[in-house]
Every structure is written in structure tokens, then in C-alpha cells.
Write an enzyme that holds these catalytic residues in place. Structure first.
Site, PDB file in Angstrom:
ATOM      1  N   GLY A  90      40.958  -2.288  26.112  1.00 16.28           N
ATOM      2  CA  GLY A  90      39.753  -1.469  26.070  1.00 16.28           C
ATOM      3  C   GLY A  90      40.023   0.009  26.290  1.00 16.28           C
ATOM      4  N   ARG A  91      41.244   0.304  26.720  1.00 17.58           N
ATOM      5  CA  ARG A  91      41.563   1.717  26.956  1.00 17.58           C
ATOM      6  C   ARG A  91      43.045   1.998  26.721  1.00 17.58           C
ATOM      7  NH1 ARG A  91      41.527   2.528  33.460  1.00 17.58           N
ATOM      8  NH2 ARG A  91      41.992   0.403  34.092  1.00 17.58           N
ATOM      9  N   LYS A 110      48.227   4.015  27.948  1.00 19.31           N
ATOM     10  CA  LYS A 110      47.033   3.562  28.681  1.00 19.31           C
ATOM     11  C   LYS A 110      46.157   4.753  29.042  1.00 19.31           C
ATOM     12  CE  LYS A 110      45.834   0.591  32.610  1.00 19.31           C
ATOM     13  NZ  LYS A 110      46.393  -0.416  33.528  1.00 19.31           N
ATOM     14  N   ASP A 122      34.673   3.562  29.322  1.00 20.49           N
ATOM     15  CA  ASP A 122      34.818   4.848  28.630  1.00 20.49           C
ATOM     16  C   ASP A 122      36.195   5.001  27.981  1.00 20.49           C
ATOM     17  OD1 ASP A 122      36.428   5.153  30.811  1.00 20.49           O
ATOM     18  OD2 ASP A 122      35.270   6.758  31.745  1.00 20.49           O
ATOM     19  N   ARG A 173      53.799   3.524  28.806  1.00 20.32           N
ATOM     20  CA  ARG A 173      54.608   2.532  29.513  1.00 20.32           C
ATOM     21  C   ARG A 173      55.366   1.628  28.541  1.00 20.32           C
ATOM     22  NH1 ARG A 173      49.662  -1.312  31.720  1.00 20.32           N
ATOM     23  NH2 ARG A 173      49.451  -2.531  29.815  1.00 20.32           N
ATOM     24  N   ASP A 249      44.366 -12.250  31.935  1.00 21.01           N
ATOM     25  CA  ASP A 249      44.610 -11.170  30.967  1.00 21.01           C
ATOM     26  C   ASP A 249      45.605 -10.150  31.514  1.00 21.01           C
ATOM     27  OD1 ASP A 249      42.153 -10.842  32.620  1.00 21.01           O
ATOM     28  OD2 ASP A 249      42.289  -8.783  31.917  1.00 21.01           O
TER      29      ASP A 249
HETATM   30  P1  AMP Z   1      42.118  -4.534  34.048  1.00 26.76           P
HETATM   31  O1  AMP Z   1      41.743  -5.621  35.021  1.00 26.76           O
HETATM   32  O2  AMP Z   1      42.111  -3.149  34.609  1.00 26.76           O
HETATM   33  O3  AMP Z   1      43.421  -4.831  33.403  1.00 26.76           O
HETATM   34  O4  AMP Z   1      40.981  -4.488  32.909  1.00 26.76           O
HETATM   35  C1  AMP Z   1      40.268  -5.605  32.444  1.00 26.76           C
HETATM   36  C2  AMP Z   1      39.660  -5.336  31.083  1.00 26.76           C
HETATM   37  O5  AMP Z   1      38.762  -4.225  31.126  1.00 26.76           O
HETATM   38  C3  AMP Z   1      40.664  -5.001  29.993  1.00 26.76           C
HETATM   39  O6  AMP Z   1      40.184  -5.531  28.797  1.00 26.76           O
HETATM   40  C4  AMP Z   1      40.645  -3.485  29.974  1.00 26.76           C
HETATM   41  O7  AMP Z   1      41.073  -2.965  28.756  1.00 26.76           O
HETATM   42  C5  AMP Z   1      39.169  -3.211  30.222  1.00 26.76           C
HETATM   43  N1  AMP Z   1      38.940  -1.904  30.849  1.00 26.76           N
HETATM   44  C6  AMP Z   1      39.252  -1.521  32.103  1.00 26.76           C
HETATM   45  N2  AMP Z   1      38.887  -0.251  32.321  1.00 26.76           N
HETATM   46  C7  AMP Z   1      38.325   0.216  31.167  1.00 26.76           C
HETATM   47  C8  AMP Z   1      37.756   1.451  30.752  1.00 26.76           C
HETATM   48  N3  AMP Z   1      37.688   2.497  31.566  1.00 26.76           N
HETATM   49  N4  AMP Z   1      37.301   1.531  29.487  1.00 26.76           N
HETATM   50  C9  AMP Z   1      37.363   0.496  28.655  1.00 26.76           C
HETATM   51  N5  AMP Z   1      37.882  -0.694  28.982  1.00 26.76           N
HETATM   52  C10 AMP Z   1      38.370  -0.848  30.226  1.00 26.76           C
HETATM   53 MG    MG Z   2      44.436  -5.585  32.236  1.00 25.84          MG
END
Ligand code: AMP
Ligand code: MG
Length: 477
Positions: A90-91, A110, A122, A173, A249
Site C-alpha cells: 500500500g505504500r 517503502k 496515504d 531496502r 503479510d
Molecule cells: P504493515 O503492518 O505496516 O506491514 O502494513 C499492513 C498493510 O497496510 C500493508 O498492506 C501496507 O502496505 C498497508 N499500509 C500501512 N501503512 C500504509 C500507508 N500509510 N498507506 C497505505 N498503505 C499502508
Molecule cells: Mg507489512
């Protein structure tokens, strides 16, 4: 720029079916500035420090390399035990891959803006979380634990809103793979079994090419994922590392530490330590990590049911506990400098951990101090609570065959002097937010060689101050 152009290739994942990813360019940050560069990694990639500015522009998306299409990967996953059918990058984008020695390594950026998988986010990452990930990947690597590692971190004055307004940053990364447990879950639970199989075949051809020849190559793939995961988590436990968000994930299929969020290395030993404020039930507490690793492997194994028999899956899953237990015990024995075998060894380790828990001893410092107990020339006082145990420990060492000095050296090669404590990171973040990056430099030096004495940085090896307990970390980043 020329050197990266020669080595960065479009990722082979981008040649799979479009169900697996979306083509996605980065949305550049305005006026990006370099915060820190990982010179060691840059060097391993054969890239010169002089190319940093160009590299930053490439990672930022200000410039592109023709024929190298960046993608965001599509995946699902179990978050805090609940299945979420649509996650994905998502980012971030998988920019491409680089051949280093005989391996291809992913280059992933990232914080690079919105993608089709951003949902309500966002697409950005704030400076503090980017810096934590930047440093911890290297700290893990320094401890000999498989991990993604970052090439650079750069910032901008672009504002993003979390609980308060903060500035956005990006990291570039590397990892052997960005395929997650959730990548397989996505296609299985969407009922796209052919895609699931395609992903298995891709993973086998990329990471286990010799196994292509086996009849039951899917069993081999699953077995590898399960045992690598078990081994990774044993590694984490042995250094007091809490990941904080062990959602499927965030689990790499190659057993590398991936997606650093509200992680933490334990200061005063408390097995039920929870490092993530968003984890109210303690699902991902330190002591739960081994079970959660297994739970995650089961969630993954379930997706293999069309490819492997139930009995076989059960037998592969049974390897998790065996691998984990064997690896953790071997690590603890090594940490105690023990090479011979004795029936009471497990008890000796357990007694030490119990004392550490009851006396709330510092995890890293206690293990580091064990070699002092054996060192006759050493006048350093052993922690009060360890007096009785020390006697047993010394007696146990009497049956060791190798030279005492080699055992002391062995212990100091596995029990780090320096660990990336949250409060050290917080200091580096506070300074970086003020535009000073000196602290990052010092931490980088210490985590790269965490076993060295480095006496001039003694204060970085001290116990965490009281205020460290007030650092609250959540999923918001
Ligand atoms: P994480 O647990 O941080 O690895 O994120 C879980 C999910 O949320 C993943 O699909 C990320 O890509 C998405 N995600 C986390 N933060 C954001 C953000 N600021 N904008 C868009 N997607 C996000
Ligand atoms: Mg993640």
C-alpha cells in the site's frame, strides 16, 4: 547513475500474470534530501558513494531507468488472527532486482506513495518509522540474523498526518524476497488455485531451483518455509527481539525478518513483554512469538491442501517445533559457551532465564556478562541474583574440553555488547527530526559490529534509563 543502470533489472515477478501485482511508479517526495547511506551495503552492491544523489533520485521516482517497470505486489494476510482478503504493497514498490554474487536481491522502496492497495492509507512512511526500519535491518544483520537491509534513507519536508503532523521519508531496502505468507493466502482464499500453484512454481524456480527435479517439490517448498521460520524465531528469542506485528503479510517465505514496525529488543527481561501498543491482548508478546510463528505456518500450510496430502502437511508442520527447539537450545548453549553435552544443560538455561525474569535483569547485559564469571582475571562484579547460579555454571564448565579463553571468546561472539535499544533509537530519531544525523552514524557503527568492546561508546551499552519504559510504539507509522 551508469553503474546502477547496468545492474538494476526489472524484477522477474513483474513477468508473472497481472493478478500478482500492479504496475506502479513512485510518487516522488518534494526536494528529497539524503539522511543516511549504508556504505557497507552500497559497497557489497558494487555502487560508489558518489552515486548516492543519483540513487536517491532513482529511488524517489524523480528519474526512471527505461525498461525497468516498478510494481506493487498483491497479497492478503491474517492480521491479529483475522483474515484480511486484500492487503498488498500500500505504500511501496518493488523497483527491480540486482545480482550480487550468485544471488538476485530485491530492491524495494517503502513510503513511495499511494498504490491500488493503499485502501485508506496515504502511501507514505514517516521519518521515525523509516529510521527505525533503516537501522534495525542492519542491527539484525550484524547479529547474524536474516533480515531485509536498507541501502539508504532520505527525507523531505512533505507533511503527513499520523497522531500529529510529521514529515515523510523513504527507505530503499533489499531482501532475498518480498513474497510473504499472505501472497499464497491471497490466491488460495480467492479460489484462484492455478495462481496459487503458479506462485509456488515461481518461488521454487527462483529460490529452490534444484528442487524442480523432485516429485513432491511443493512439500519441499513448504518444508523449507516452515523450518526457516522456526529457525528465524529461535534467533529472535535468543537476542530478546520482539517483532510486534507478526501478521502473515509480514512473514517472508525465506525466513528473513521483514517489515519492521513497533519492534523492540527487551531491556529488563520479561517474557510477557508486548512491544506494540496496538496489541492489547499480547498476541505478539515475546513469549508468544514461537507459537505465533507456528500459527502463521499453519495458515500458510492450509493453502497447500490442493498440492500436498493432509498427512504430509501434518508431518511438515511437526517439523516446526523440532526445528525451533533444537535451534534455540543450540543458541543458548552457545551463549553459555557450552560445547559438550550434559543432561542438566536445559535446566541450567531455564534457571538462568527464570532468575533473569524474577530479578528483571537486562537481557543483553546479563548474557554479555556471563563470560566474566569464567574469567579469573576479571574483577567485574556479577549481578547479585546470579551468585548461586554462577557456581553451577562454573562447575558445568569444568567438564568442557576446549580452552577456557576460546570459550570466553566464543561467548563474546554470540552475546552482543551493543543492542539497538528503543531509547537509543528514540534519541537518534529526536536528533534526526532536528536535522542532525550524527547519532545515526554512531548507532550504525555499533550495530554493525555489536560484539566489539568499543570502549569509547561504553554509555551505549548501559542499561536503558527509566524513561525508556515510557516510549510507546504502535502500528501507526
Ligand atoms: P504493515 O503492518 O505496516 O506491514 O502494513 C499492513 C498493510 O497496510 C500493508 O498492506 C501496507 O502496505 C498497508 N499500509 C500501512 N501503512 C500504509 C500507508 N500509510 N498507506 C497505505 N498503505 C499502508
Ligand atoms: Mg507489512
Amino acid at each position: 547513475m551508469e553503474s546502477i543502470k547496468k545492474i538494476l533489472k526489472q524484477h522477474s515477478y513483474a513477468s508473472l500474470n497481472h493478478d500478482f501485482f500492479s504496475k506502479q511508479l513512485q510518487q516522488p517526495l518534494n526536494n528529497p534530501f539524503l539522511i543516511h547511506v549504508n556504505k557497507i551495503l552500497l559497497n557489497e552492491f558494487g555502487l560508489s558513494e558518489r552515486s548516492c544523489e543519483d540513487l536517491m533520485l532513482l529511488f524517489n521516482g524523480s528519474i526512471q531507468i527505461p525498461d525497468v517497470q516498478a510494481i506493487s505486489m498483491n497479497y492478503a494476510g491474517h492480521q491479529f488472527g483475522q483474515y484480511v482478503p486484500q492487503l498488498g504493497d500500500g505504500r511501496g514498490v518493488l523497483l527491480g532486482e540486482i545480482k550480487v554474487k550468485d544471488k538476485y536481491l530485491d530492491i524495494h522502496v517503502k513510503g513511495s506513495g499511494k498504490t491500488p492497495y493503499s485502501r485508506f492509507g496515504d502511501g507514505r512512511a514517516v521519518l521515525r518509522s523509516s529510521l527505525r526500519e533503516y537501522l534495525c535491518g542492519e542491527a539484525m544483520h550484524g547479529l547474524g540474523i536474516p533480515s531485509s537491509r536498507s541501502l539508504m534513507i532520505f527525507g523531505s519536508d512533505d507533511i503527513v498526518y499520523r497522531e500529529k503532523s510529521e514529515t515523510a521519508a523513504m527507505i530503499a531496502r533489499t531482501a532475498e524476497t518480498h513474497i510473504r505468507f499472505g501472497s499464497f493466502e491471497k490466491f488460495y482464499h480467492d479460489g484462484l488455485f492455478d495462481r496459487h500453484k503458479e506462485l509456488c512454481n515461481y518461488a521454487i524456480s527462483q529460490y529452490f531451483p534444484d528442487e524442480n527435479k523432485l516429485n513432491n517439490k511443493y512439500s519441499y517448498l513448504l518444508e523449507n518455509i516452515v523450518t526457516r521460520t522456526a529457525s528465524l524465531i529461535a534467533n529472535w528469542q535468543s537476542v530478546g527481539f520482539c517483532h510486534g506485528v507478526m501478521n502473515t503479510d509480514n512473514m517472508s517465505i525465506l525466513g528473513e525478518t521483514l517489515d519492521y514496525g513497533p519492534f523492540g529488543f527487551i531491556d529488563n527481561f520479561n517474557p510477557s513483554h508486548i512491544c506494540n501498543l496496538s496489541d492489547s491482548s499480547g498476541r505478539y508478546s515475546y513469549q508468544n512469538q514461537p507459537y505465533i510463528g507456528m500459527w502463521n505456518c499453519s495458515a500458510l500450510a492450509h493453502t497447500f491442501e490442493n498440492l500436498i496430502s493432509k498427512e504430509e502437511i501434518k508431518s511438515i508442520m511437526s517439523m516446526y517445533e523440532k526445528t525451533y527447539t533444537k535451534r534455540l537450545f543450540a543458541l543458548y548453549k552457545n551463549k553459555l559457551g557450552l560445547n559438550e553435552t550434559c543432561d542438566t544443560d536445559e535446566l541450567l538455561v531455564q534457571e538462568l532465564l527464570n532468575i533473569m525474569e524474577v530479578q528483571k535483569l537486562d537481557f543483553t547485559r546479563t548474557f554479555r556478562s556471563l563470560s566474566n564469571i569464567l574469567d579469573a582475571n576479571n574483577s567485574i562484579e556479577v549481578d547479585n541474583g546470579l551468585e548461586n547460579w554462577s557456581q553451577k555454571f562454573k562447575e558445568r564448565h569444568d567438564i568442557e574440553i576446549t580452552d577456557i579463553n576460546s570459550r570466553i571468546a566464543q561467548m563474546n561472539q554470540i552475546n552482543p555488547k551493543f543492542i539497538l535499544r528503543n531509547y537509543l533509537l528514540q534519541n537518534a530519531i529526536d536528533q534526526a527530526e532536528e536535522g542532525s544525523y550524527k547519532e545515526i552514524d554512531i548507532l550504525m557503527k555499533l550495530i554493525t559490529n555489536p560484539y566489539e568492546e568499543n570502549l569509547e561508546y561504553e554509555k551505549y551499552a548501559q542499561k536503558a534509563p527509566e524513561w525508556a519504559t515510557s516510549i510507546g510504539l504502535s502500528c501507526s507509522s
